[in-house]
Design a protein around this motif. Structure first.
Motif, PDB file in Angstrom:
ATOM      1  N   LEU A  49       0.816  -1.210   0.000  1.00 36.76           N
ATOM      2  CA  LEU A  49       0.000   0.000   0.000  1.00 36.76           C
ATOM      3  C   LEU A  49       0.853   1.266   0.000  1.00 36.76           C
ATOM      4  N   ARG A  50       2.028   1.201   0.619  1.00 27.86           N
ATOM      5  CA  ARG A  50       2.913   2.376   0.608  1.00 27.86           C
ATOM      6  C   ARG A  50       3.354   2.735  -0.810  1.00 27.86           C
ATOM      7  N   GLU A  51       3.398   1.743  -1.699  1.00 28.52           N
ATOM      8  CA  GLU A  51       3.823   1.978  -3.079  1.00 28.52           C
ATOM      9  C   GLU A  51       2.645   2.200  -4.024  1.00 28.52           C
ATOM     10  N   ALA A  52       1.435   2.107  -3.519  1.00 31.74           N
ATOM     11  CA  ALA A  52       0.247   2.162  -4.374  1.00 31.74           C
ATOM     12  C   ALA A  52      -0.111   3.598  -4.736  1.00 31.74           C
ATOM     13  N   PRO A  53      -0.545   3.843  -5.983  1.00 32.56           N
ATOM     14  CA  PRO A  53      -0.945   5.194  -6.375  1.00 32.56           C
ATOM     15  C   PRO A  53      -2.206   5.633  -5.636  1.00 32.56           C
ATOM     16  N   GLY A  54      -2.194   6.884  -5.173  1.00 37.77           N
ATOM     17  CA  GLY A  54      -3.363   7.438  -4.526  1.00 37.77           C
ATOM     18  C   GLY A  54      -3.567   7.021  -3.091  1.00 37.77           C
ATOM     19  N   VAL A  55      -2.599   6.322  -2.501  1.00 30.23           N
ATOM     20  CA  VAL A  55      -2.727   5.813  -1.131  1.00 30.23           C
ATOM     21  C   VAL A  55      -1.631   6.393  -0.246  1.00 30.23           C
ATOM     22  N   SER A  56      -1.999   6.794   0.949  1.00 34.81           N
ATOM     23  CA  SER A  56      -1.028   7.150   1.976  1.00 34.81           C
ATOM     24  C   SER A  56      -1.257   6.240   3.176  1.00 34.81           C
ATOM     25  N   VAL A  57      -0.190   5.621   3.656  1.00 30.69           N
ATOM     26  CA  VAL A  57      -0.285   4.738   4.817  1.00 30.69           C
ATOM     27  C   VAL A  57       0.131   5.507   6.069  1.00 30.69           C
ATOM     28  N   ILE A  58      -0.766   5.571   7.033  1.00 32.25           N
ATOM     29  CA  ILE A  58      -0.462   6.140   8.351  1.00 32.25           C
ATOM     30  C   ILE A  58      -0.808   5.051   9.350  1.00 32.25           C
ATOM     31  N   ASP A  59       0.187   4.328   9.821  1.00 31.40           N
ATOM     32  CA  ASP A  59      -0.110   3.114  10.576  1.00 31.40           C
ATOM     33  C   ASP A  59       0.934   2.866  11.650  1.00 31.40           C
ATOM     34  N   LYS A  60       0.901   3.710  12.677  1.00 31.42           N
ATOM     35  CA  LYS A  60       1.746   3.494  13.842  1.00 31.42           C
ATOM     36  C   LYS A  60       0.875   2.921  14.950  1.00 31.42           C
ATOM     37  N   ARG A  61       1.366   1.918  15.605  1.00 30.38           N
ATOM     38  CA  ARG A  61       0.564   1.263  16.641  1.00 30.38           C
ATOM     39  C   ARG A  61       0.731   1.989  17.973  1.00 30.38           C
ATOM     40  N   GLU A  62       0.207   3.208  17.970  1.00 30.08           N
ATOM     41  CA  GLU A  62       0.281   4.071  19.144  1.00 30.08           C
ATOM     42  C   GLU A  62      -0.871   5.058  19.071  1.00 30.08           C
ATOM     43  N   ALA A  63      -1.154   5.713  20.173  1.00 34.98           N
ATOM     44  CA  ALA A  63      -2.242   6.694  20.205  1.00 34.98           C
ATOM     45  C   ALA A  63      -2.010   7.776  19.154  1.00 34.98           C
ATOM     46  N   GLY A  64      -2.997   7.982  18.287  1.00 34.49           N
ATOM     47  CA  GLY A  64      -2.885   8.993  17.243  1.00 34.49           C
ATOM     48  C   GLY A  64      -2.155   8.538  15.995  1.00 34.49           C
ATOM     49  N   GLY A  65      -1.705   7.299  15.958  1.00 29.97           N
ATOM     50  CA  GLY A  65      -0.931   6.829  14.816  1.00 29.97           C
ATOM     51  C   GLY A  65      -1.785   6.281  13.687  1.00 29.97           C
ATOM     52  N   TYR A  66      -2.870   6.973  13.373  1.00 31.34           N
ATOM     53  CA  TYR A  66      -3.829   6.530  12.359  1.00 31.34           C
ATOM     54  C   TYR A  66      -4.531   7.767  11.807  1.00 31.34           C
ATOM     55  N   ALA A  67      -5.175   7.612  10.682  1.00 31.16           N
ATOM     56  CA  ALA A  67      -5.879   8.728  10.054  1.00 31.16           C
ATOM     57  C   ALA A  67      -7.333   8.767  10.518  1.00 31.16           C
ATOM     58  N   THR A  68      -7.861   9.980  10.635  1.00 28.45           N
ATOM     59  CA  THR A  68      -9.279  10.184  10.915  1.00 28.45           C
ATOM     60  C   THR A  68      -9.841  11.123   9.845  1.00 28.45           C
ATOM     61  N   PRO A  69     -11.160  11.270   9.776  1.00 25.99           N
ATOM     62  CA  PRO A  69     -11.726  12.146   8.735  1.00 25.99           C
ATOM     63  C   PRO A  69     -11.173  13.565   8.744  1.00 25.99           C
ATOM     64  N   VAL A  70     -10.882  14.099   9.913  1.00 22.58           N
ATOM     65  CA  VAL A  70     -10.382  15.473  10.002  1.00 22.58           C
ATOM     66  C   VAL A  70      -9.105  15.651   9.188  1.00 22.58           C
ATOM     67  N   GLU A  71      -8.197  14.667   9.276  1.00 22.12           N
ATOM     68  CA  GLU A  71      -6.930  14.780   8.537  1.00 22.12           C
ATOM     69  C   GLU A  71      -7.109  14.596   7.025  1.00 22.12           C
ATOM     70  N   SER A  72      -8.203  13.989   6.610  1.00 18.64           N
ATOM     71  CA  SER A  72      -8.389  13.724   5.180  1.00 18.64           C
ATOM     72  C   SER A  72      -8.912  14.933   4.421  1.00 18.64           C
ATOM     73  N   VAL A  73      -9.486  15.898   5.132  1.00 18.67           N
ATOM     74  CA  VAL A  73     -10.150  17.021   4.467  1.00 18.67           C
ATOM     75  C   VAL A  73      -9.150  17.837   3.650  1.00 18.67           C
ATOM     76  N   GLY A  74      -9.484  18.036   2.389  1.00 25.24           N
ATOM     77  CA  GLY A  74      -8.624  18.811   1.499  1.00 25.24           C
ATOM     78  C   GLY A  74      -7.499  18.027   0.873  1.00 25.24           C
ATOM     79  N   GLU A  75      -7.381  16.748   1.193  1.00 25.16           N
ATOM     80  CA  GLU A  75      -6.292  15.921   0.672  1.00 25.16           C
ATOM     81  C   GLU A  75      -6.763  15.103  -0.540  1.00 25.16           C
ATOM     82  N   TYR A  76      -5.818  14.782  -1.404  1.00 24.80           N
ATOM     83  CA  TYR A  76      -6.117  13.971  -2.584  1.00 24.80           C
ATOM     84  C   TYR A  76      -6.116  12.475  -2.265  1.00 24.80           C
ATOM     85  N   ASP A  77      -5.225  12.043  -1.393  1.00 20.32           N
ATOM     86  CA  ASP A  77      -5.016  10.608  -1.187  1.00 20.32           C
ATOM     87  C   ASP A  77      -6.117   9.964  -0.341  1.00 20.32           C
TER      88      ASP A  77
END
Length: 347
Positions: free
Chosen positions: A267-295
């Motif tokens: 997925l890190r190499e896939a077009p149109g995808v951004s991986v945010i995957d840390k196994r810690e508090a806050g290490g993931y994407a939520t709708p707020v972070e997606s606003v205005g982004e292409y990926d």
């Protein structure tokens, strides 16, 4: 020679976003026209550093444009799509009306953009291309590279869809109910069947005979059409009190083994995808972070130990962008990359 683009439904949420994205991505347009119903004639709309005035759809000459990007609803698309296509413009339609027609391609460029080569070469083409449902678009962007690697056999997805997916009325209803609750006003449902503020509603679109809603059926039908008709898909679609950004919890079963680490690398190499995957508090994407982004953002990648060859993902995207406006512009960009030329204007 640059292209000429008409944006139909330019005064709506998605239409305005199309204008923003055309400007942001420096789409090679010599001229952009904002079209709307007669009641919106003259309304001013931003296009980069320019201001466009809305023109009347009913009286516009589509023989003067190369692309018509439509975000005006199914009834308008049904009536005007064939008329615009017959005038020689390529229609990229964001409604659900054309998605399931066998002679109309349903396209997410990162997933099945290659079918546009054959479509452009077909002298009998309809001149209409469909944009998928917002929740399907982000889903298949994440699934395509994994399907190529290990062959997905089954998808179980629960969507958590923002109110902007229901248009301006949905956004206004969440805003007004939220304000009202703080001053002890009773929230009155209007656009949604139940209170949306501080609540979730497991119901989007109409119910069908089998108990699924049409929104859930769309995810099933569109995933099969774009990715693989053999994949089994089931969906529960939920409206949540979020203004912009759809989220999805996705369980996948594969024909072949695939680990969470392998999926993460793919997925890190896939077009149109951004991986945010840390196994810690806050290490993931939520709708707020997606606003205005292409990926499309993928997080919480892990193995599902309850099935053989299973994975679980969390998928988030700006539904007004990748789920709608951005994808339509990307389709036009892909056609240009594949050789579609601007038409010469009649003298």
């Amino acid at each position: 020679m640059g292209y000429r683009v008409a944006v139909v439904g330019a005064t709506g949420n998605v239409g305005r976003e199309v204008l923003n994205i055309l400007a942001e991505r420096k789409f090679p347009a010599d001229e952009v026209f904002a079209l709307a119903s007669s009641r919106s004639i003259g309304k001013e709309l931003s296009y980069g550093d320019k201001v466009l005035k809305a023109k009347d759809l009913q009286h516009f000459d589509f023989s003067t444009v190369d692309f018509a990007i439509m975000s005006a609803g199914g009834s308008i698309s049904k009536e005007w799509g064939p008329k615009i296509a017959a005038a020689g413009a390529i229609v990229i339609d964001n409604s659900s009306y054309w998605r399931y027609h066998s002679d109309v391609p349903l396209v997410v460029p990162e997933v099945n953009g290659d079918i546009l080569d054959r479509w452009l070469a077909d002298p009998k083409r309809t001149n209409i291309i469909a944009n998928p449902n917002c929740s399907t678009a982000q889903l298949v962007v994440a699934l395509k590279p994994l399907h190529d690697a290990a062959k997905i056999t089954r998808v179980v997805v629960s969507t958590y869809q923002s109110v902007s997916g229901a248009g301006k009325e949905g956004v206004d209803e969440l805003w007004n109910q939220t304000k009202g609750i703080f001053v002890n006003d009773s929230p009155t449902p209007g656009k949604f069947p139940k209170q949306i503020a501080f609540n979730v509603i497991p119901h989007i679109d109409v119910f069908m005979e089998d108990g699924y809603t049409k929104e859930e059926w769309k995810v099933l039908a569109e995933t099969k059409k774009m990715l693989d008709p053999k994949i089994k898909v089931t969906c529960t679609a939920v409206r949540v009190p979020v203004f912009v950004g759809h989220s999805e919890a996705v369980n996948l079963e594969f024909a072949n083994p695939i680990s969470a680490d392998e999926a993460r690398d793919i997925l890190r190499e896939a077009p149109g995808v951004s991986v945010i995957d840390k196994r810690e508090a806050g290490g993931y994407a939520t709708p707020v972070e997606s606003v205005g982004e292409y990926d499309t953002f993928v997080s919480r990648i892990r193995e599902d130990t309850t099935v053989e060859n299973g994975l679980v993902l969390w998928v988030v995207s700006d539904n007004l962008r990748k789920g709608a406006a951005l994808n339509t512009v990307q389709i036009a960009e892909t056609l240009i990359e594949k050789g579609y030329k601007a038409r010469a204007l009649a003298a």
